[in-house]
Design an enzyme around this catalytic site. Sequence first.
Site, PDB file in Angstrom:
ATOM      1  N   PRO A 136       0.789  -1.187   0.000  1.00 40.67           N
ATOM      2  CA  PRO A 136       0.000   0.000   0.000  1.00 40.67           C
ATOM      3  C   PRO A 136       0.836   1.257   0.000  1.00 40.67           C
ATOM      4  CG  PRO A 136      -0.199  -1.307   2.002  1.00 40.67           C
ATOM      5  CD  PRO A 136       0.844  -1.909   1.181  1.00 40.67           C
ATOM      6  N   GLU A 137       0.555   2.075  -0.965  1.00 34.08           N
ATOM      7  CA  GLU A 137       1.054   3.450  -0.946  1.00 34.08           C
ATOM      8  C   GLU A 137      -0.112   4.308  -0.445  1.00 34.08           C
ATOM      9  OE1 GLU A 137       3.302   4.518  -4.454  1.00 34.08           O
ATOM     10  OE2 GLU A 137       3.683   2.421  -4.914  1.00 34.08           O
ATOM     11  N   LYS A 144      20.509  18.399  -3.053  1.00 28.91           N
ATOM     12  CA  LYS A 144      20.464  16.933  -3.014  1.00 28.91           C
ATOM     13  C   LYS A 144      21.047  16.348  -4.292  1.00 28.91           C
ATOM     14  CE  LYS A 144      17.054  14.424  -1.093  1.00 28.91           C
ATOM     15  NZ  LYS A 144      17.434  14.044   0.269  1.00 28.91           N
ATOM     16  N   ARG A 186       4.607 -11.011   5.232  1.00 26.51           N
ATOM     17  CA  ARG A 186       6.010 -10.616   5.370  1.00 26.51           C
ATOM     18  C   ARG A 186       6.320  -9.960   6.713  1.00 26.51           C
ATOM     19  NH1 ARG A 186       7.998  -7.962  -0.194  1.00 26.51           N
ATOM     20  NH2 ARG A 186      10.004  -8.255   0.780  1.00 26.51           N
ATOM     21  N   HIS A 226      -1.007 -16.484   8.553  1.00 24.20           N
ATOM     22  CA  HIS A 226      -0.387 -15.157   8.669  1.00 24.20           C
ATOM     23  C   HIS A 226      -1.334 -14.138   9.278  1.00 24.20           C
ATOM     24  CE1 HIS A 226       3.124 -16.580   6.684  1.00 24.20           C
ATOM     25  NE2 HIS A 226       2.465 -16.909   5.607  1.00 24.20           N
TER      26      HIS A 226
END
Length: 301
Positions: free
Chosen positions: A2-3, A174, A132, A113
């Site tokens: 998810p973003e 940067k 994960r 899980h």
Amino acid sequence: MPELPEVETVRTGLEQAWVGRTITQVTLRRAGLRFPFPDRMEQRLTGQTIAQVRRRAKYLLIDTTDGLVFLSHLGMSGRYTLITPLEVPRYSEVDASSKHSKFGELTGFEGRHDHMEFCFDDGSVAVYTDPRRFGIADLFERAEEPIQSLLEHLGPEPLENWTAQDAAVRCQGKRSPIKTTLLDQRFVVGVGNIYACEALHRSGISPTLPTHKLVRKDGKPTKALSDLVEHIKDVLKAAIAVGGSTLNDFAAVDGTLGYFGHHFQVYGREDGPCLKEGCNGTIERIVQSNRSTFLCPRCQK
DNA sequence: ACTTTGACCTGTGCGC
DNA sequence: TGCGCACAGGTCAAAG
């Protein structure tokens, strides 16, 4: 994983399901995820009533009416499955050690899980699944939120008055490539690997461009940086509008699949034709900071 | 101070 | 069929 758009979609789903509900039981199936669960998290959450569900960056912040905040980050593979009271009798028969079950076939729920379970006073259950275990769960007082180390260094929310001028200040000096900068949550929050690639493609900017080149000598943003800021906002909004993208292990909180993946212009399209109007380039995959970047070398300079 | 790398985990899909 | 490797949406600590 998810973003921002996917987390926002989950936030909406949890808000619908949880606000006004009281937690009657919390079950933890292991000691923690990425970090250990806080001490006595189950006991502290039990009896709490949900007041609101917020999002900061990719973190979900669930406030209770007693002033506690339950923090949840989905990592790469975390998801919530909401089980309605009607489904709970079948859920209770699921063998958590088995890889698959009939219930799992119906819900995408697979058992081993499933690390956290939350029971509510309406008889519903929410299950947090995360193969994960890069996810995070934490619990703190609302008054302490400003000093939470996970939150305090976060940059601006892209959809809340974020400006090209702000971006320019953070890009000053940067040397790292702009793609890497977009993934840096101090620069702007919520952008992950997919939307970084998509926004750069929409903007016609090469992912390898040194970040400082997007700032003028007088400290103002270049036209390219202004475009990038707007394209980041646009692509995130578009993805939210369709309920977040769906990848291998993401499902919207109510089980509805999002479908922004159909709209990807570059991500996952190596060797495919560039879809930008009038560009006949071919999408390439390169590696930056150990992560895949997709770009069209023809229209991204 | 900045930038890059490795580590954390498990699952899946591919080539041999 | 099995094995090893590359890869997957994130983030932080350590090393350079």
